[in-house]
Write a protein that holds these residues in place. Structure first.
Motif, PDB file in Angstrom:
ATOM      1  N   ALA A  20     -18.443 -19.320  37.824  1.00  0.00           N
ATOM      2  CA  ALA A  20     -17.751 -18.301  38.619  1.00  0.00           C
ATOM      3  C   ALA A  20     -16.282 -18.212  38.219  1.00  0.00           C
ATOM      4  CB  ALA A  20     -17.873 -18.626  40.105  1.00  0.00           C
ATOM      5  N   GLY A  21     -15.660 -19.339  37.956  1.00  0.00           N
ATOM      6  CA  GLY A  21     -14.267 -19.335  37.502  1.00  0.00           C
ATOM      7  C   GLY A  21     -14.124 -18.680  36.147  1.00  0.00           C
ATOM      8  N   MET A  22     -15.080 -18.945  35.256  1.00  0.00           N
ATOM      9  CA  MET A  22     -15.036 -18.324  33.934  1.00  0.00           C
ATOM     10  C   MET A  22     -15.222 -16.809  34.036  1.00  0.00           C
ATOM     11  SD  MET A  22     -17.214 -21.130  31.760  1.00  0.00           S
ATOM     12  CE  MET A  22     -17.331 -20.159  30.284  1.00  0.00           C
ATOM     13  N   LEU A  23     -16.109 -16.369  34.920  1.00  0.00           N
ATOM     14  CA  LEU A  23     -16.341 -14.934  35.072  1.00  0.00           C
ATOM     15  C   LEU A  23     -15.159 -14.244  35.750  1.00  0.00           C
ATOM     16  CD1 LEU A  23     -20.105 -14.956  36.104  1.00  0.00           C
ATOM     17  CD2 LEU A  23     -19.128 -14.218  33.933  1.00  0.00           C
ATOM     18  N   ASN A  24     -14.534 -14.903  36.703  1.00  0.00           N
ATOM     19  CA  ASN A  24     -13.393 -14.300  37.403  1.00  0.00           C
ATOM     20  C   ASN A  24     -12.135 -14.267  36.545  1.00  0.00           C
ATOM     21  OD1 ASN A  24     -14.765 -13.736  39.749  1.00  0.00           O
ATOM     22  ND2 ASN A  24     -14.258 -15.700  40.696  1.00  0.00           N
ATOM     23  N   ASP A  25     -11.858 -15.354  35.839  1.00  0.00           N
ATOM     24  CA  ASP A  25     -10.610 -15.459  35.082  1.00  0.00           C
ATOM     25  C   ASP A  25     -10.722 -14.935  33.656  1.00  0.00           C
ATOM     26  OD1 ASP A  25      -9.600 -16.636  37.333  1.00  0.00           O
ATOM     27  OD2 ASP A  25      -9.773 -18.682  36.569  1.00  0.00           O
ATOM     28  N   GLY A  26     -11.920 -14.804  33.149  1.00  0.00           N
ATOM     29  CA  GLY A  26     -12.112 -14.314  31.785  1.00  0.00           C
ATOM     30  C   GLY A  26     -11.548 -15.289  30.763  1.00  0.00           C
ATOM     31  N   MET A  27     -10.817 -14.770  29.795  1.00  0.00           N
ATOM     32  CA  MET A  27     -10.274 -15.606  28.719  1.00  0.00           C
ATOM     33  C   MET A  27      -9.143 -16.517  29.192  1.00  0.00           C
ATOM     34  SD  MET A  27     -12.146 -15.081  26.151  1.00  0.00           S
ATOM     35  CE  MET A  27     -11.295 -15.649  24.706  1.00  0.00           C
ATOM     36  N   ALA A  28      -8.618 -16.289  30.381  1.00  0.00           N
ATOM     37  CA  ALA A  28      -7.549 -17.145  30.907  1.00  0.00           C
ATOM     38  C   ALA A  28      -8.088 -18.483  31.430  1.00  0.00           C
ATOM     39  CB  ALA A  28      -6.796 -16.422  32.025  1.00  0.00           C
ATOM     40  N   HIS A  29      -9.387 -18.559  31.672  1.00  0.00           N
ATOM     41  CA  HIS A  29      -9.973 -19.805  32.179  1.00  0.00           C
ATOM     42  C   HIS A  29     -10.033 -20.824  31.045  1.00  0.00           C
ATOM     43  CE1 HIS A  29     -12.919 -22.552  33.954  1.00  0.00           C
ATOM     44  NE2 HIS A  29     -12.534 -22.035  35.115  1.00  0.00           N
ATOM     45  N   PRO A  30      -9.718 -22.097  31.318  1.00  0.00           N
ATOM     46  CA  PRO A  30      -9.680 -23.100  30.245  1.00  0.00           C
ATOM     47  C   PRO A  30     -11.038 -23.405  29.610  1.00  0.00           C
ATOM     48  CG  PRO A  30      -9.192 -24.107  32.373  1.00  0.00           C
ATOM     49  CD  PRO A  30      -9.265 -22.639  32.598  1.00  0.00           C
ATOM     50  N   SER A  31     -12.139 -23.048  30.237  1.00  0.00           N
ATOM     51  CA  SER A  31     -13.453 -23.340  29.657  1.00  0.00           C
ATOM     52  C   SER A  31     -14.002 -22.205  28.808  1.00  0.00           C
ATOM     53  CB  SER A  31     -14.466 -23.632  30.770  1.00  0.00           C
ATOM     54  OG  SER A  31     -14.163 -24.837  31.409  1.00  0.00           O
ATOM     55  N   THR A  32     -13.482 -21.008  28.948  1.00  0.00           N
ATOM     56  CA  THR A  32     -14.076 -19.857  28.278  1.00  0.00           C
ATOM     57  C   THR A  32     -13.992 -19.948  26.762  1.00  0.00           C
ATOM     58  OG1 THR A  32     -13.515 -18.486  30.183  1.00  0.00           O
ATOM     59  CG2 THR A  32     -14.060 -17.344  28.150  1.00  0.00           C
ATOM     60  N   LYS A  33     -12.823 -20.224  26.238  1.00  0.00           N
ATOM     61  CA  LYS A  33     -12.653 -20.245  24.782  1.00  0.00           C
ATOM     62  C   LYS A  33     -13.480 -21.333  24.101  1.00  0.00           C
ATOM     63  CE  LYS A  33      -8.182 -18.044  25.011  1.00  0.00           C
ATOM     64  NZ  LYS A  33      -6.744 -18.217  24.939  1.00  0.00           N
ATOM     65  N   PRO A  34     -13.481 -22.582  24.614  1.00  0.00           N
ATOM     66  CA  PRO A  34     -14.319 -23.604  23.960  1.00  0.00           C
ATOM     67  C   PRO A  34     -15.811 -23.268  24.010  1.00  0.00           C
ATOM     68  CG  PRO A  34     -12.754 -24.652  25.430  1.00  0.00           C
ATOM     69  CD  PRO A  34     -12.640 -23.181  25.655  1.00  0.00           C
ATOM     70  N   VAL A  35     -16.281 -22.705  25.125  1.00  0.00           N
ATOM     71  CA  VAL A  35     -17.699 -22.368  25.237  1.00  0.00           C
ATOM     72  C   VAL A  35     -18.054 -21.266  24.241  1.00  0.00           C
ATOM     73  CG1 VAL A  35     -19.423 -21.325  26.771  1.00  0.00           C
ATOM     74  CG2 VAL A  35     -17.972 -23.174  27.609  1.00  0.00           C
ATOM     75  N   LEU A  36     -17.201 -20.250  24.117  1.00  0.00           N
ATOM     76  CA  LEU A  36     -17.458 -19.185  23.152  1.00  0.00           C
ATOM     77  C   LEU A  36     -17.377 -19.691  21.711  1.00  0.00           C
ATOM     78  CD1 LEU A  36     -15.553 -16.184  24.765  1.00  0.00           C
ATOM     79  CD2 LEU A  36     -18.016 -16.592  24.706  1.00  0.00           C
ATOM     80  N   LEU A  37     -16.439 -20.582  21.448  1.00  0.00           N
ATOM     81  CA  LEU A  37     -16.301 -21.142  20.109  1.00  0.00           C
ATOM     82  C   LEU A  37     -17.543 -21.946  19.721  1.00  0.00           C
ATOM     83  CD1 LEU A  37     -14.404 -21.535  17.673  1.00  0.00           C
ATOM     84  CD2 LEU A  37     -13.598 -23.608  18.784  1.00  0.00           C
ATOM     85  N   TRP A  38     -18.024 -22.785  20.614  1.00  0.00           N
ATOM     86  CA  TRP A  38     -19.230 -23.571  20.324  1.00  0.00           C
ATOM     87  C   TRP A  38     -20.456 -22.670  20.222  1.00  0.00           C
ATOM     88  CZ3 TRP A  38     -20.569 -28.747  19.527  1.00  0.00           C
ATOM     89  CH2 TRP A  38     -19.477 -29.598  19.382  1.00  0.00           C
ATOM     90  N   GLY A  39     -20.492 -21.577  20.990  1.00  0.00           N
ATOM     91  CA  GLY A  39     -21.587 -20.626  20.852  1.00  0.00           C
ATOM     92  C   GLY A  39     -21.594 -19.986  19.474  1.00  0.00           C
ATOM     93  N   ALA A  40     -20.416 -19.607  19.011  1.00  0.00           N
ATOM     94  CA  ALA A  40     -20.309 -19.021  17.670  1.00  0.00           C
ATOM     95  C   ALA A  40     -20.693 -20.042  16.597  1.00  0.00           C
ATOM     96  CB  ALA A  40     -18.891 -18.511  17.438  1.00  0.00           C
ATOM     97  N   ALA A  41     -20.270 -21.274  16.765  1.00  0.00           N
ATOM     98  CA  ALA A  41     -20.624 -22.324  15.798  1.00  0.00           C
ATOM     99  C   ALA A  41     -22.136 -22.556  15.786  1.00  0.00           C
ATOM    100  CB  ALA A  41     -19.890 -23.611  16.127  1.00  0.00           C
ATOM    101  N   GLY A  42     -22.753 -22.512  16.949  1.00  0.00           N
ATOM    102  CA  GLY A  42     -24.208 -22.655  17.016  1.00  0.00           C
ATOM    103  C   GLY A  42     -24.923 -21.507  16.336  1.00  0.00           C
ATOM    104  N   ALA A  43     -24.392 -20.295  16.481  1.00  0.00           N
ATOM    105  CA  ALA A  43     -24.997 -19.131  15.826  1.00  0.00           C
ATOM    106  C   ALA A  43     -24.873 -19.228  14.313  1.00  0.00           C
ATOM    107  CB  ALA A  43     -24.344 -17.853  16.334  1.00  0.00           C
ATOM    108  N   VAL A  44     -23.729 -19.688  13.828  1.00  0.00           N
ATOM    109  CA  VAL A  44     -23.539 -19.850  12.383  1.00  0.00           C
ATOM    110  C   VAL A  44     -24.468 -20.939  11.853  1.00  0.00           C
ATOM    111  CG1 VAL A  44     -21.889 -20.615  10.621  1.00  0.00           C
ATOM    112  CG2 VAL A  44     -21.194 -18.960  12.356  1.00  0.00           C
TER     113      VAL A  44
END
Length: 75
Positions: A22-46
């Motif tokens: 909920a914090g990630m959805l409310n704060d978007g890229m400003a939330h401290p967990s959003t960027k690492p989760v997206l980065l690891w998702g991209a790494a998993g896709a690669v």
């Protein structure tokens, strides 16, 4: 022991994960967990692009899911 950066952590994984998401959805890229989760998702896709038996969406979900889990349960 409670983490001072997670004051609402109560020991229940589902509740903690829900609050984190909920914090990630409310704060978007400003939330401290959003960027690492997206980065690891991209790494998993690669990584999945190079594996013959794993699809790219599956790699994305696995990478993002792993990092999200480690953000909720760092130990």
């Amino acid at each position: 022991m409670t983490d001072p950066q997670r004051p609402n952590q109560n020991g229940d994984f589902v509740t903690d994960a829900r609050q984190e998401l909920a914090g990630m959805l409310n704060d978007g890229m400003a939330h401290p967990s959003t960027k690492p989760v997206l980065l690891w998702g991209a790494a998993g896709a690669v990584a999945a692009a190079f594996l013959p038996f794993v699809s790219i969406p599956m790699g994305l979900a696995a990478g993002a899911g792993y990092k999200f889990y480690k953000r909720v349960r760092p130990d």
